[in-house]
Design a protein around this motif. Structure first.
Motif, PDB file in Angstrom:
ATOM      1  N   TYR A   6     -23.674 -18.643   0.003  1.00  0.00           N
ATOM      2  CA  TYR A   6     -23.088 -18.204  -1.257  1.00  0.00           C
ATOM      3  C   TYR A   6     -21.819 -17.391  -1.023  1.00  0.00           C
ATOM      4  O   TYR A   6     -21.729 -16.627  -0.058  1.00  0.00           O
ATOM      5  CB  TYR A   6     -24.079 -17.368  -2.059  1.00  0.00           C
ATOM      6  N   SER A   7     -20.856 -17.576  -1.903  1.00  0.00           N
ATOM      7  CA  SER A   7     -19.592 -16.818  -1.896  1.00  0.00           C
ATOM      8  C   SER A   7     -18.830 -16.954  -0.584  1.00  0.00           C
ATOM      9  O   SER A   7     -18.115 -16.048  -0.186  1.00  0.00           O
ATOM     10  CB  SER A   7     -19.846 -15.349  -2.225  1.00  0.00           C
ATOM     11  N   ARG A  60     -21.836 -20.248  -6.096  1.00  0.00           N
ATOM     12  CA  ARG A  60     -22.256 -18.953  -6.622  1.00  0.00           C
ATOM     13  C   ARG A  60     -23.744 -18.762  -6.322  1.00  0.00           C
ATOM     14  O   ARG A  60     -24.505 -19.731  -6.194  1.00  0.00           O
ATOM     15  CB  ARG A  60     -22.020 -18.868  -8.132  1.00  0.00           C
ATOM     16  N   GLN A  61     -24.172 -17.499  -6.242  1.00  0.00           N
ATOM     17  CA  GLN A  61     -25.567 -17.183  -5.978  1.00  0.00           C
ATOM     18  C   GLN A  61     -26.457 -17.824  -7.043  1.00  0.00           C
ATOM     19  O   GLN A  61     -26.130 -17.821  -8.232  1.00  0.00           O
ATOM     20  CB  GLN A  61     -25.765 -15.678  -5.957  1.00  0.00           C
ATOM     21  N   ASN A  62     -27.571 -18.388  -6.609  1.00  0.00           N
ATOM     22  CA  ASN A  62     -28.568 -19.042  -7.465  1.00  0.00           C
ATOM     23  C   ASN A  62     -28.013 -20.242  -8.230  1.00  0.00           C
ATOM     24  O   ASN A  62     -28.533 -20.605  -9.277  1.00  0.00           O
ATOM     25  CB  ASN A  62     -29.185 -18.035  -8.445  1.00  0.00           C
ATOM     26  N   GLU A 120     -35.769 -21.140  -0.306  1.00  0.00           N
ATOM     27  CA  GLU A 120     -35.933 -19.771  -0.786  1.00  0.00           C
ATOM     28  C   GLU A 120     -34.553 -19.176  -1.032  1.00  0.00           C
ATOM     29  O   GLU A 120     -33.657 -19.296  -0.188  1.00  0.00           O
ATOM     30  CB  GLU A 120     -36.678 -18.947   0.269  1.00  0.00           C
ATOM     31  N   GLU A 121     -34.398 -18.550  -2.184  1.00  0.00           N
ATOM     32  CA  GLU A 121     -33.134 -17.891  -2.511  1.00  0.00           C
ATOM     33  C   GLU A 121     -33.009 -16.598  -1.731  1.00  0.00           C
ATOM     34  O   GLU A 121     -33.950 -15.808  -1.668  1.00  0.00           O
ATOM     35  CB  GLU A 121     -33.063 -17.574  -4.012  1.00  0.00           C
ATOM     36  N   GLU A 122     -31.856 -16.379  -1.133  1.00  0.00           N
ATOM     37  CA  GLU A 122     -31.521 -15.123  -0.476  1.00  0.00           C
ATOM     38  C   GLU A 122     -30.143 -14.716  -0.956  1.00  0.00           C
ATOM     39  O   GLU A 122     -29.391 -15.553  -1.468  1.00  0.00           O
ATOM     40  CB  GLU A 122     -31.530 -15.279   1.045  1.00  0.00           C
ATOM     41  N   SER A 123     -29.779 -13.489  -0.765  1.00  0.00           N
ATOM     42  CA  SER A 123     -28.469 -13.027  -1.229  1.00  0.00           C
ATOM     43  C   SER A 123     -27.324 -13.749  -0.515  1.00  0.00           C
ATOM     44  O   SER A 123     -26.265 -13.952  -1.098  1.00  0.00           O
ATOM     45  CB  SER A 123     -28.334 -11.517  -1.050  1.00  0.00           C
ATOM     46  N   ILE A 124     -27.544 -14.176   0.720  1.00  0.00           N
ATOM     47  CA  ILE A 124     -26.482 -14.846   1.479  1.00  0.00           C
ATOM     48  C   ILE A 124     -26.404 -16.345   1.241  1.00  0.00           C
ATOM     49  O   ILE A 124     -25.417 -16.983   1.583  1.00  0.00           O
ATOM     50  CB  ILE A 124     -26.615 -14.578   2.997  1.00  0.00           C
ATOM     51  N   ARG A 170     -31.824 -20.641   1.534  1.00  0.00           N
ATOM     52  CA  ARG A 170     -32.462 -20.854   2.832  1.00  0.00           C
ATOM     53  C   ARG A 170     -33.421 -22.040   2.738  1.00  0.00           C
ATOM     54  O   ARG A 170     -34.076 -22.238   1.720  1.00  0.00           O
ATOM     55  CB  ARG A 170     -33.226 -19.607   3.263  1.00  0.00           C
TER      56      ARG A 170
END
Length: 176
Positions: free
Chosen positions: A46-47, A65-67, A99-103, A106
């Motif tokens: 992300y980003s 973008r995240q998610n 799995e969602e992670e901030s980075i 995954r």
């Protein structure tokens, strides 16, 4: 169905895209295969920007973008986007998980014991990336001066498939 071709700048790889709305993106896996035959990493950072992509009229970089990605129960893992053979893993059978992670998004996949060829290709570095196939639902573009690549921000998309590939477009991949 339309056929289009695109060229990845840093590898010189040319890819054919047979499905009109499915787009492909790649990144590095760093040759990780665990003893249980599982692999993991970031399917989409992300980003972080991709290398310059040239599958449209104007060159551009892409950022998720995240998610941004929605995951279906039928996402499958392939080699080189070849869906004509058996999948290596699938979300429906729980051999492919996200799995969602901030980075980034995954993934973890357990490869079939019978596919030692794929495991060896990853360990040797012949397969060095992960690529996603996705359908964009919402994006935003930022165009720059002539000659400079645009930036595409993917805000919402549906993940169709994940593939193990020879090279990647996202240099900021993080792996286990």
């Amino acid at each position: 169905k339309m056929k289009s071709e695109s060229r990845i700048e840093h590898t010189g790889e040319t890819r054919a895209n047979m499905v009109e709305r499915v787009e492909i993106r790649l990144h590095d896996t760093r040759n990780i295969v665990r003893e249980d035959g599982s692999i993991s990493g970031i399917a989409v950072p992300y980003s972080k920007q991709s290398v310059v992509l040239r599958d449209r009229a104007r060159p551009y970089r892409e950022e998720f973008r995240q998610n941004a990605l929605q995951i279906s129960e039928n996402v499958a893992l392939y080699v080189q986007h070849d869906a004509s053979g058996l999948p290596l893993a699938r979300t429906g059978s729980k051999t492919l998980q996200f799995e969602e992670e901030s980075i980034g998004l995954r993934f973890r996949a357990v490869l079939p014991e019978s596919r030692k060829d794929v495991m060896e290709a990853i360990r040797r570095g012949d397969i060095g990336g992960v690529s996603i196939g996705f359908i964009v639902e919402e994006d935003e573009w930022e165009h720059r001066a002539a000659g400079a690549p645009s930036t595409r921000y993917v805000k919402r998309a549906t993940l169709i498939e994940l593939s193990l590939v020879a090279a990647g477009a996202y240099p900021d991949a993080l792996l286990d």
